[in-house]
Design a protein around this motif. Structure first.
Motif, PDB file in Angstrom:
ATOM      1  N   UNK A 195      28.290  38.151  47.409  1.00 49.93           N
ATOM      2  CA  UNK A 195      29.241  38.713  46.445  1.00 49.93           C
ATOM      3  C   UNK A 195      30.036  37.570  45.828  1.00 49.93           C
ATOM      4  N   UNK A 196      30.034  37.467  44.489  1.00 53.23           N
ATOM      5  CA  UNK A 196      30.835  36.409  43.856  1.00 53.23           C
ATOM      6  C   UNK A 196      32.322  36.704  43.975  1.00 53.23           C
ATOM      7  N   UNK A 197      33.103  35.619  44.137  1.00 52.71           N
ATOM      8  CA  UNK A 197      34.555  35.719  44.193  1.00 52.71           C
ATOM      9  C   UNK A 197      35.129  34.754  43.165  1.00 52.71           C
ATOM     10  N   UNK A 198      36.430  34.713  43.072  1.00 55.18           N
ATOM     11  CA  UNK A 198      37.111  33.831  42.117  1.00 55.18           C
ATOM     12  C   UNK A 198      36.868  32.364  42.482  1.00 55.18           C
ATOM     13  N   UNK A 199      36.989  31.510  41.489  1.00 51.49           N
ATOM     14  CA  UNK A 199      36.925  30.047  41.644  1.00 51.49           C
ATOM     15  C   UNK A 199      35.601  29.556  42.219  1.00 51.49           C
TER      16      UNK A 199
END
Length: 186
Positions: free
Chosen positions: A137-141
């Motif tokens: 799952x992609x997250x911020x930064x």
């Protein structure tokens, strides 16, 4: 082009009649038999119809001259390892659009150092199809979460591999990638 329609049909333990009924629109067992043996030319349309009926990709039904398939030397089942009754091959893994890879640098959970996890990207409307499976799952930064998808209701919740880990909740990710294949050197 050599077709593997018969091999795939038999591997799925389906009769000619069953495949014929699964085609959209349905056809006859005789037609499927002719397409398998090459007495009738297999068009792209027929290839797509039969692939859908068998639940495989159309590319899985053809052997192209430049693709090296692996010969099957033995079949392993509850009786042990035994020779196949006829010569058969398996295709090597093929990359499809929307697939990505995850490499394992240090073993964690069921994954070992050197493993490569192939994953298929899913849009939000398809997240539920990955419940109870490992996902990226992609997250911020530029960060990511990886683990078992336990909940998806706009936000997603994953349980990272390993002992003593805590669930992570990620708000409205644009996509997730579900693990579909593990490549491991023995």
């Amino acid at each position: 082009m050599i077709t593997a329609i018969r091999d795939v049909r038999r591997a799925k333990r389906l009769t000619l009649e069953e495949v014929a009924r699964r085609c959209d629109p349905p056809t006859t067992a005789q037609t499927i038999g002719r397409l398998e043996t090459g007495t009738r030319t297999v068009s792209i349309g027929w290839l797509n119809r039969i692939a859908a009926a068998l639940g495989v990709e159309a590319s899985d039904l053809v052997t192209l001259p430049d693709r090296k398939d692996l010969p099957v030397a033995a079949i392993l089942d509850s009786r042990g390892a035994h020779a196949p009754r006829r010569t058969t091959t398996v295709p090597p893994p093929q990359v499809a659009p929307g697939q990505i890879a995850i490499t394992v640098a240090n073993g964690i959970g069921d994954y070992r150092t050197g493993d490569v996890i192939w994953a298929a990207i899913l849009a939000p409307q398809n997240f539920a199809t990955a419940l109870n499976r490992d996902v990226l799952v992609p997250q911020a930064a530029g960060k990511f979460a990886f683990g078992r998808l336990t909940q998806c209701n706009g936000d997603v919740t994953v349980l990272p591999p390993g002992t003593g880990t805590q669930s992570l909740s990620i708000a409205h990710p644009a996509w997730i990638a579900v693990a579909i294949r593990l490549v491991r050197e023995l």
